[in-house]
Design a protein around this motif. Structure first.
Motif, PDB file in Angstrom:
ATOM      1  N   THR A  54       0.866   5.462  -0.001  1.00  0.00           N
ATOM      2  CA  THR A  54      -0.031   6.606  -0.125  1.00  0.00           C
ATOM      3  C   THR A  54      -0.005   7.573  -1.226  1.00  0.00           C
ATOM      4  O   THR A  54       1.007   7.160  -2.033  1.00  0.00           O
ATOM      5  CB  THR A  54       0.333   7.680   1.086  1.00  0.00           C
ATOM      6  OG1 THR A  54       1.562   8.167   1.101  1.00  0.00           O
ATOM      7  CG2 THR A  54       0.332   6.832   2.472  1.00  0.00           C
ATOM      8  N   LYS A  59       0.887  -1.140   0.071  1.00  0.00           N
ATOM      9  CA  LYS A  59       0.247  -0.109   0.088  1.00  0.00           C
ATOM     10  C   LYS A  59       0.905   1.238  -0.021  1.00  0.00           C
ATOM     11  O   LYS A  59       1.801   1.472   0.794  1.00  0.00           O
ATOM     12  CB  LYS A  59      -1.272  -0.034   1.159  1.00  0.00           C
ATOM     13  CG  LYS A  59      -2.111  -1.122   1.253  1.00  0.00           C
ATOM     14  CD  LYS A  59      -2.833  -0.934   2.307  1.00  0.00           C
ATOM     15  CE  LYS A  59      -4.056  -1.986   2.296  1.00  0.00           C
ATOM     16  NZ  LYS A  59      -4.866  -2.093   3.359  1.00  0.00           N
ATOM     17  N   LEU A  63       0.447   8.832  10.066  1.00  0.00           N
ATOM     18  CA  LEU A  63       0.473   9.764   8.871  1.00  0.00           C
ATOM     19  C   LEU A  63      -0.648  10.740   9.251  1.00  0.00           C
ATOM     20  O   LEU A  63      -0.507  11.957   8.807  1.00  0.00           O
ATOM     21  CB  LEU A  63       0.206   9.024   7.650  1.00  0.00           C
ATOM     22  CG  LEU A  63       1.163   8.033   7.223  1.00  0.00           C
ATOM     23  CD1 LEU A  63       0.448   7.410   5.928  1.00  0.00           C
ATOM     24  CD2 LEU A  63       2.469   9.074   6.592  1.00  0.00           C
ATOM     25  N   GLU A  64      -1.585  10.571   9.820  1.00  0.00           N
ATOM     26  CA  GLU A  64      -2.632  11.633  10.057  1.00  0.00           C
ATOM     27  C   GLU A  64      -2.175  12.558  11.024  1.00  0.00           C
ATOM     28  O   GLU A  64      -2.533  13.833  10.886  1.00  0.00           O
ATOM     29  CB  GLU A  64      -4.051  10.972  11.009  1.00  0.00           C
ATOM     30  CG  GLU A  64      -4.562   9.754  10.052  1.00  0.00           C
ATOM     31  CD  GLU A  64      -5.433   9.316  10.837  1.00  0.00           C
ATOM     32  OE1 GLU A  64      -5.855   9.381  11.948  1.00  0.00           O
ATOM     33  OE2 GLU A  64      -6.039   8.237  10.347  1.00  0.00           O
ATOM     34  N   HIS A  98       2.445   1.690   5.888  1.00  0.00           N
ATOM     35  CA  HIS A  98       2.488   2.112   4.494  1.00  0.00           C
ATOM     36  C   HIS A  98       3.863   2.633   3.993  1.00  0.00           C
ATOM     37  O   HIS A  98       4.568   3.093   4.792  1.00  0.00           O
ATOM     38  CB  HIS A  98       1.512   3.300   4.213  1.00  0.00           C
ATOM     39  CG  HIS A  98       0.204   2.959   4.478  1.00  0.00           C
ATOM     40  ND1 HIS A  98      -1.154   3.873   4.147  1.00  0.00           N
ATOM     41  CD2 HIS A  98      -0.593   1.821   4.671  1.00  0.00           C
ATOM     42  CE1 HIS A  98      -2.177   3.161   4.312  1.00  0.00           C
ATOM     43  NE2 HIS A  98      -1.747   1.938   4.630  1.00  0.00           N
ATOM     44  N   PRO A 100      -0.417   3.812   9.046  1.00  0.00           N
ATOM     45  CA  PRO A 100      -1.307   4.942   8.728  1.00  0.00           C
ATOM     46  C   PRO A 100      -2.003   5.671   9.581  1.00  0.00           C
ATOM     47  O   PRO A 100      -2.216   7.041   9.345  1.00  0.00           O
ATOM     48  CB  PRO A 100      -2.519   3.920   8.413  1.00  0.00           C
ATOM     49  CG  PRO A 100      -1.930   2.387   8.083  1.00  0.00           C
ATOM     50  CD  PRO A 100      -0.525   2.341   9.087  1.00  0.00           C
ATOM     51  N   SER A 101      -2.212   5.069  10.841  1.00  0.00           N
ATOM     52  CA  SER A 101      -2.659   6.347  12.068  1.00  0.00           C
ATOM     53  C   SER A 101      -1.694   7.163  12.189  1.00  0.00           C
ATOM     54  O   SER A 101      -1.884   8.422  12.587  1.00  0.00           O
ATOM     55  CB  SER A 101      -3.194   5.388  13.440  1.00  0.00           C
ATOM     56  OG  SER A 101      -1.932   4.719  13.849  1.00  0.00           O
TER      57      SER A 101
END
Length: 413
Positions: free
Chosen positions: A4, A2, A273-274, A255, A270-271
């Protein structure tokens, strides 16, 4: 795999700052509990001996824990057994719960195979056994408890007296641990007397070790390239890290990320990256040269545009800035370099030099924040005054001096 759509360099900087606990968190822990939580999160806090200002490990924790007291760290090691010392990126304080993941490194060192080690053993014979026996009988000892050979001089690792090197070899091999430090002197004791019985000592599999290494590294880095992940701890080789990264990517735990126009793939959860979209408050922080944010010099050059070399190991005539220059963070930028020296007897923090980065213009907004942290940093170093020698550009010297005086007064109210 995956991937981004990519993030900006600015977002990557914010992720790194969040991961390093250099932005306010929601943690309600205070005092010693906050220090323990910080070490648990970062994975390691590097130790250093230089003391022209407060030592690096105390500085790193003070930067993140407003109520920090060096006794907190002493107690976490000597009494609570919450942390232990060992080699990660360098020698560091590590969470005691991570102990088992350093066992393979200890075992490799026990196996020998290095030429210098074989030569040393051949020359000094049973010295390690003799040192171990003394500690077994007498209890914890420091290097001062062992006599130097006649005519020996203190110097580098290679010049150390044989008993001191024996202590360090036994420490690296896992036979000894540092039970505590007394006036910064390491007190060596048998591992079985220091390591809590509740700590797991099961040797991890290679896969477990690689996953631990990656998760620990990204926990403190937030987002990183493969070589940055490797260099965070040096307990797994890069090939194992690469293979395990692919597994974590396929499982969706991580990711692969493109950061602006920078070459190489970055990795992040992923969390996490926020957090790159969260605003960074207007606040200044003075960082140790051995702070986890800046210890990988190429990384901060890429993400922060900050080219940095610590010059205490450079001959004085060849230094560009100074002996022990500290990076200054403001918001999400590294804006300046500070060359301080604490005169604790006189209670003065001397700023031998303060150089702002070329192109920095936000002095009106940044100087009050910088003055506030300089006043706090002075008191952290046992000083009640700040004296400036050189500021570049020089036109801001008078205002900064005035703001620092006001910051001292405000903190006394």
């Amino acid at each position: 795999m995956k991937t981004t759509q990519g993030i900006s360099v600015e977002q990557a900087r914010r992720i790194a700052l969040q991961a390093q606990r250099l932005v306010e968190t929601d943690s309600r822990a205070k005092g010693k509990a906050a220090v323990a939580e910080t070490i648990d999160h970062l994975g390691y806090v590097q130790i250093d001996t230089i003391s022209v200002v407060e030592r690096a490990h105390h500085h790193t924790l003070w930067t993140r824990c407003p109520e920090y007291d060096p006794l907190h760290l002493h107690d976490l090691q000597a009494i609570d057994k919450h942390v232990f010392e060992y080699w990660a990126h360098a020698v560091a304080y590590l969470p005691m719960t991570d102990y088992r993941y350093y066992i393979p490194r200890m075992e490799r060192l026990r196996e020998g195979g290095q030429a210098w080690f074989e030569r040393w053993v051949a020359e000094h014979g049973n010295l390690c056994d003799n040192v171990l026996e003394r500690i077994r009988v007498e209890g914890a000892l420091s290097s001062k408890d062992f006599d130097s050979p006649p005519g020996a001089k203190r110097g580098t690792w290679w010049d150390w007296k044989p008993a001191k090197r024996a202590l360090e070899i036994l420490f690296r091999q896992g036979h000894l641990m540092i039970g505590e430090r007394r006036n910064f002197q390491k007190m060596y004791d048998l591992t079985e007397r220091v390591l809590p019985r509740t700590v797991k000592t099961t040797r991890p599999t290679n896969e477990e070790l690689a996953r631990f290494h990656i998760r620990r590294a990204l926990g403190g880095l937030g987002i990183a390239r493969i070589r940055e992940i490797r260099d965070a701890f040096h307990i797994v080789d890069q090939a194992s890290i690469a293979a395990t990264l692919n597994e974590l990517l396929s499982e969706g735990e991580l990711h692969a990320v493109r950061v602006g126009d920078l070459p190489d793939t970055y990795y992040s959860a992923p969390s996490v990256l926020e957090s790159g979209n969260r605003p960074i408050p207007d606040r200044a922080r003075i960082l140790s040269p051995f702070d986890g944010l800046v210890i990988q010099r190429e990384r901060i050059k890429r993400l922060f545009g900050f080219e940095y070399t610590i010059e205490c190991y450079v001959p004085a005539a060849k230094r560009t800035y100074g002996y022990f220059v500290l990076p200054v963070l403001w918001k999400d930028r590294l804006i300046a370099r500070l060359d301080p020296k604490a005169d604790r007897k006189r209670g003065i923090l001397f700023v031998k030099g303060l150089w702002f980065e070329p192109g920095f213009e936000a002095f009106e907004a940044a100087l009050p924040d910088l003055a506030e942290v300089l006043a706090r940093y002075a008191r952290f170093n046992g000083c009640e005054n700040v004296e400036f020698a050189k500021i570049d550009p020089a036109g801001h010297k008078r205002r900064l001096k005035s703001l620092v005086r006001r910051a001292f007064i405000a903190s006394d109210r």
